[in-house]
Design an enzyme around this catalytic site. Structure first.
Site, PDB file in Angstrom:
ATOM      1  N   GLN A  77     -37.727 -15.435-115.410  1.00 15.16           N
ATOM      2  CA  GLN A  77     -37.711 -17.010-115.853  1.00 15.16           C
ATOM      3  C   GLN A  77     -38.312 -17.394-117.198  1.00 15.16           C
ATOM      4  O   GLN A  77     -38.465 -18.355-117.695  1.00 15.16           O
ATOM      5  CB  GLN A  77     -38.282 -17.915-114.520  1.00 15.16           C
ATOM      6  CG  GLN A  77     -37.622 -17.682-113.490  1.00 15.16           C
ATOM      7  CD  GLN A  77     -38.278 -18.441-112.303  1.00 15.16           C
ATOM      8  OE1 GLN A  77     -38.190 -19.814-112.136  1.00 15.16           O
ATOM      9  NE2 GLN A  77     -39.128 -17.751-111.801  1.00 15.16           N
ATOM     10  N   ASN A  78     -39.058 -16.066-117.473  1.00 18.27           N
ATOM     11  CA  ASN A  78     -39.981 -16.305-118.619  1.00 18.27           C
ATOM     12  C   ASN A  78     -39.139 -16.321-119.966  1.00 18.27           C
ATOM     13  O   ASN A  78     -38.095 -15.499-119.900  1.00 18.27           O
ATOM     14  CB  ASN A  78     -41.033 -15.381-118.659  1.00 18.27           C
ATOM     15  CG  ASN A  78     -41.931 -15.292-117.429  1.00 18.27           C
ATOM     16  OD1 ASN A  78     -41.966 -16.423-116.955  1.00 18.27           O
ATOM     17  ND2 ASN A  78     -42.664 -14.314-117.103  1.00 18.27           N
ATOM     18  N   VAL A  79     -39.599 -16.892-121.128  1.00 22.95           N
ATOM     19  CA  VAL A  79     -39.014 -16.705-122.251  1.00 22.95           C
ATOM     20  C   VAL A  79     -39.852 -16.254-123.373  1.00 22.95           C
ATOM     21  O   VAL A  79     -39.426 -16.183-124.530  1.00 22.95           O
ATOM     22  CB  VAL A  79     -38.864 -18.244-122.650  1.00 22.95           C
ATOM     23  CG1 VAL A  79     -37.719 -19.136-121.664  1.00 22.95           C
ATOM     24  CG2 VAL A  79     -40.137 -19.054-123.011  1.00 22.95           C
ATOM     25  N   ASP A  80     -40.897 -15.618-122.890  1.00 19.35           N
ATOM     26  CA  ASP A  80     -41.606 -14.585-123.910  1.00 19.35           C
ATOM     27  C   ASP A  80     -41.176 -13.419-124.608  1.00 19.35           C
ATOM     28  O   ASP A  80     -41.778 -12.774-125.320  1.00 19.35           O
ATOM     29  CB  ASP A  80     -43.320 -14.671-123.260  1.00 19.35           C
ATOM     30  CG  ASP A  80     -43.104 -14.081-121.990  1.00 19.35           C
ATOM     31  OD1 ASP A  80     -44.228 -14.536-121.145  1.00 19.35           O
ATOM     32  OD2 ASP A  80     -42.472 -12.982-121.845  1.00 19.35           O
ATOM     33  N   HIS A 102     -33.864 -18.017-118.663  1.00 16.36           N
ATOM     34  CA  HIS A 102     -34.021 -19.468-119.113  1.00 16.36           C
ATOM     35  C   HIS A 102     -34.087 -19.298-120.811  1.00 16.36           C
ATOM     36  O   HIS A 102     -34.650 -20.038-121.484  1.00 16.36           O
ATOM     37  CB  HIS A 102     -35.424 -19.842-118.646  1.00 16.36           C
ATOM     38  CG  HIS A 102     -35.458 -20.402-117.310  1.00 16.36           C
ATOM     39  ND1 HIS A 102     -36.357 -20.318-116.318  1.00 16.36           N
ATOM     40  CD2 HIS A 102     -34.290 -20.558-116.363  1.00 16.36           C
ATOM     41  CE1 HIS A 102     -35.979 -20.645-115.233  1.00 16.36           C
ATOM     42  NE2 HIS A 102     -35.046 -20.865-115.263  1.00 16.36           N
TER      43      HIS A 102
HETATM   44  C1  BV8 Z   1     -29.545 -26.724-114.001  1.00  8.51           C
HETATM   45  C2  BV8 Z   1     -37.479 -22.605-120.146  1.00  8.51           C
HETATM   46  C3  BV8 Z   1     -27.436 -27.511-113.576  1.00  8.51           C
HETATM   47  C4  BV8 Z   1     -38.220 -23.712-121.127  1.00  8.51           C
HETATM   48  C5  BV8 Z   1     -37.636 -23.372-117.796  1.00  8.51           C
HETATM   49  C6  BV8 Z   1     -31.041 -27.615-107.475  1.00  8.51           C
HETATM   50  C7  BV8 Z   1     -29.989 -26.680-107.979  1.00  8.51           C
HETATM   51  C8  BV8 Z   1     -29.671 -26.614-109.213  1.00  8.51           C
HETATM   52  C9  BV8 Z   1     -30.648 -27.452-110.206  1.00  8.51           C
HETATM   53  C10 BV8 Z   1     -31.733 -28.228-109.518  1.00  8.51           C
HETATM   54  C11 BV8 Z   1     -31.744 -28.074-108.263  1.00  8.51           C
HETATM   55  N1  BV8 Z   1     -32.897 -29.001-107.998  1.00  8.51           N
HETATM   56  C12 BV8 Z   1     -33.754 -29.233-109.131  1.00  8.51           C
HETATM   57  C13 BV8 Z   1     -32.903 -28.965-109.928  1.00  8.51           C
HETATM   58  C14 BV8 Z   1     -32.908 -29.212-111.348  1.00  8.51           C
HETATM   59  C15 BV8 Z   1     -34.090 -28.289-112.197  1.00  8.51           C
HETATM   60  C16 BV8 Z   1     -35.242 -27.904-111.166  1.00  8.51           C
HETATM   61  O1  BV8 Z   1     -35.099 -26.911-110.852  1.00  8.51           O
HETATM   62  N2  BV8 Z   1     -36.040 -28.683-111.135  1.00  8.51           N
HETATM   63  C17 BV8 Z   1     -37.314 -28.342-110.308  1.00  8.51           C
HETATM   64  C18 BV8 Z   1     -38.474 -28.480-111.110  1.00  8.51           C
HETATM   65  C19 BV8 Z   1     -37.055 -29.335-109.050  1.00  8.51           C
HETATM   66  N3  BV8 Z   1     -33.099 -26.976-112.777  1.00  8.51           N
HETATM   67  C20 BV8 Z   1     -32.637 -27.323-113.750  1.00  8.51           C
HETATM   68  O2  BV8 Z   1     -32.802 -28.353-114.399  1.00  8.51           O
HETATM   69  C21 BV8 Z   1     -32.037 -25.864-114.448  1.00  8.51           C
HETATM   70  N4  BV8 Z   1     -30.624 -26.183-114.916  1.00  8.51           N
HETATM   71  O3  BV8 Z   1     -29.832 -26.387-112.748  1.00  8.51           O
HETATM   72  O4  BV8 Z   1     -28.583 -26.949-114.583  1.00  8.51           O
HETATM   73  C22 BV8 Z   1     -26.440 -27.945-114.330  1.00  8.51           C
HETATM   74  C23 BV8 Z   1     -25.242 -27.284-114.286  1.00  8.51           C
HETATM   75  C24 BV8 Z   1     -24.119 -27.681-115.234  1.00  8.51           C
HETATM   76  C25 BV8 Z   1     -24.373 -28.441-116.461  1.00  8.51           C
HETATM   77  C26 BV8 Z   1     -25.605 -29.113-116.477  1.00  8.51           C
HETATM   78  C27 BV8 Z   1     -26.744 -28.742-115.607  1.00  8.51           C
HETATM   79  C28 BV8 Z   1     -32.964 -25.273-115.549  1.00  8.51           C
HETATM   80  C29 BV8 Z   1     -33.987 -24.656-115.287  1.00  8.51           C
HETATM   81  C30 BV8 Z   1     -34.738 -24.224-116.394  1.00  8.51           C
HETATM   82  C31 BV8 Z   1     -35.939 -24.805-116.931  1.00  8.51           C
HETATM   83  N5  BV8 Z   1     -36.655 -24.248-118.007  1.00  8.51           N
HETATM   84  N6  BV8 Z   1     -38.010 -22.639-118.803  1.00  8.51           N
HETATM   85  C32 BV8 Z   1     -39.595 -23.259-121.413  1.00  8.51           C
HETATM   86  O5  BV8 Z   1     -39.915 -22.423-121.034  1.00  8.51           O
HETATM   87  O6  BV8 Z   1     -39.941 -23.982-122.272  1.00  8.51           O
HETATM   88  S1  BV8 Z   1     -38.209 -23.482-116.466  1.00  8.51           S
HETATM   89  C33 BV8 Z   1     -40.054 -23.033-116.644  1.00  8.51           C
HETATM   90  O7  BV8 Z   1     -40.481 -23.042-115.109  1.00  8.51           O
HETATM   91  C34 BV8 Z   1     -40.413 -21.808-117.065  1.00  8.51           C
HETATM   92  O8  BV8 Z   1     -39.279 -20.838-117.335  1.00  8.51           O
HETATM   93  C35 BV8 Z   1     -41.355 -20.956-115.881  1.00  8.51           C
HETATM   94  O9  BV8 Z   1     -40.980 -19.896-115.636  1.00  8.51           O
HETATM   95  C36 BV8 Z   1     -40.888 -22.025-114.887  1.00  8.51           C
HETATM   96  C37 BV8 Z   1     -42.049 -22.152-114.241  1.00  8.51           C
HETATM   97  O10 BV8 Z   1     -41.826 -21.695-112.726  1.00  8.51           O
HETATM   98  P1  BV8 Z   1     -42.647 -20.406-112.649  1.00  8.51           P
HETATM   99  O11 BV8 Z   1     -42.248 -19.393-113.588  1.00  8.51           O
HETATM  100  O12 BV8 Z   1     -42.690 -20.336-110.991  1.00  8.51           O
HETATM  101  O13 BV8 Z   1     -44.180 -20.821-113.040  1.00  8.51           O
HETATM  102  P2  BV8 Z   1     -45.292 -21.721-112.410  1.00  8.51           P
HETATM  103  O14 BV8 Z   1     -46.339 -21.965-113.530  1.00  8.51           O
HETATM  104  O15 BV8 Z   1     -44.472 -22.852-111.549  1.00  8.51           O
HETATM  105  O16 BV8 Z   1     -45.696 -20.762-111.116  1.00  8.51           O
HETATM  106  C38 BV8 Z   1     -46.684 -19.531-111.645  1.00  8.51           C
HETATM  107  C39 BV8 Z   1     -46.777 -18.678-110.581  1.00  8.51           C
HETATM  108  O17 BV8 Z   1     -47.468 -17.692-110.942  1.00  8.51           O
HETATM  109  C40 BV8 Z   1     -47.836 -19.369-109.453  1.00  8.51           C
HETATM  110  O18 BV8 Z   1     -47.093 -19.246-108.185  1.00  8.51           O
HETATM  111  C41 BV8 Z   1     -49.106 -18.701-109.576  1.00  8.51           C
HETATM  112  O19 BV8 Z   1     -49.940 -18.763-108.320  1.00  8.51           O
HETATM  113  C42 BV8 Z   1     -48.598 -17.627-110.039  1.00  8.51           C
HETATM  114  N7  BV8 Z   1     -49.618 -16.798-110.714  1.00  8.51           N
HETATM  115  C43 BV8 Z   1     -50.712 -17.210-111.546  1.00  8.51           C
HETATM  116  N8  BV8 Z   1     -51.320 -16.187-111.934  1.00  8.51           N
HETATM  117  C44 BV8 Z   1     -50.895 -14.789-111.632  1.00  8.51           C
HETATM  118  C45 BV8 Z   1     -49.697 -15.329-110.608  1.00  8.51           C
HETATM  119  N9  BV8 Z   1     -48.954 -14.470-110.162  1.00  8.51           N
HETATM  120  C46 BV8 Z   1     -49.140 -13.008-110.478  1.00  8.51           C
HETATM  121  N10 BV8 Z   1     -50.309 -12.616-111.223  1.00  8.51           N
HETATM  122  C47 BV8 Z   1     -50.817 -13.560-111.741  1.00  8.51           C
HETATM  123  N11 BV8 Z   1     -52.194 -13.111-112.414  1.00  8.51           N
END
Ligand code: BV8
Length: 261
Positions: free
Chosen positions: A112-115, A130
């Protein structure tokens, strides 16, 4: 069935079933999120952003509406993240995943990362669900804009697009509300359905459709290992939850597998 949770300190012996699943896997699918880059100094989405970005909501910044309403702020947020990525390196977790690819018959890495850190660490090919922060596209036509064009313009606002009179440069990432690349998503769904084992590293499991991949893997009989210091929305799906950082568990897991080879 709740997962078997292991912590790095207390685990002198690995569960036999885990080592067997790892050793026998014909196809391992890996799903990573922002947590795998956390120890490379890249703040995760759910951690409060540091410094000037603490007051912004990444969900709004990473959206077409956010860019439409305030292109300068969104552009500067991405420039800040690009600089942060350029100043940091992949970590031991990224490198362990690249090594794992050499040890198993088939590995599909979905991030999911973009880095771009997985590729920098030697993994490849990587399914970037992503997009990739290092590429820019025209906000109207979606056509790629070359780096030298971007360099030639200022950094405080998105450069004008060379492909359309009303277009602007924007990062080639999938914003909330935007569709993922169909061929990349299809390849990820196919890998989830085909794998014997899925490794889920560093994701809260809150973003769709990425968070559906472990569900598909489970439904097709795969075993699931989650590596995350915290529980996530995916933990209940996992057979094993390795509670701790990617840089701790991934090298240990790969060393264990290599020792059985
Ligand atoms: C879409 C790019 C449809 C930008 C990102 C159901 C079905 C379909 C869609 C939806 C749905 N419900 C809701 C939606 C809409 C939405 C969505 O999911 N919303 C959520 C928030 C409810 N989804 C979308 O909009 C997607 N598009 O479905 O389109 C469509 C179809 C046709 C036509 C039009 C539309 C698009 C989603 C993509 C969004 N873009 N990134 C950018 O990066 O700037 S997502 C973004 O979030 C990043 O990519 C990032 O990866 C992600 C965050 O999630 P995580 O990776 O999990 O990161 P997070 O910080 O949340 O958690 C970190 C975890 O790491 C934690 O658990 C932590 O404990 C852990 N951690 C911490 N330290 C460590 C560790 N683990 C291991 N080691 C460590 N040291």
């Amino acid at each position: 069935m709740p997962p078997c949770t292991l912590t790095l300190e207390e685990t002198p012996e690995w569960p036999d079933a885990l080592i067997r699943a790892l050793g026998l896997a014909r196809h391992i699918a890996v799903l990573t999120g922002a947590g795998v880059s956390a120890e490379s100094g890249i703040p995760t989405f759910r951690d409060a952003h540091t410094g000037m970005w603490a007051r912004h909501d990444p969900m709004k910044l990473a959206s077409p509406e956010g860019f439409e309403n305030d292109p300068e702020t969104v552009w500067q947020w991405y420039q800040w993240r690009r600089r942060l990525i350029a100043e940091n390196r992949p970590n031991a977790g990224h490198r362990a995943l690249a090594r794992l690819q050499q040890l198993v018959p088939e590995l599909t890495l979905v991030t999911q990362n973009v880095d771009g850190f997985h590729q920098l660490a030697g993994s490849g090919p990587v399914l970037e669900l992503h997009g990739n922060i290092h590429r820019n596209i025209c906000s109207i036509t979606g056509r790629t804009i070359e780096a030298d064009w971007i360099e030639r313009h200022g950094h405080h606002r998105p450069p004008p697009s060379p492909h359309h009179p009303r277009g602007q440069a924007r990062p080639d990432v999938v914003w909330f509300g935007e569709a993922l690349d169909a061929s990349i998503l299809d390849a990820a769904f196919r890998a989830a359905a085909d794998c014997d084992l899925m490794l889920i590293v560093g994701t809260a499991g809150a973003v769709q459709p990425a968070a559906s991949l472990p569900v598909i893997a489970r439904e097709h009989g795969a075993r699931l290992i989650e590596i995350n210091p915290e529980r996530s929305e995916l933990t209940t799906l996992a057979d094993w939850h390795l509670a701790g950082p990617g840089t701790g568990w991934l090298p240990a897991l790969v060393d264990k597998l290599a020792a059985t080879r």
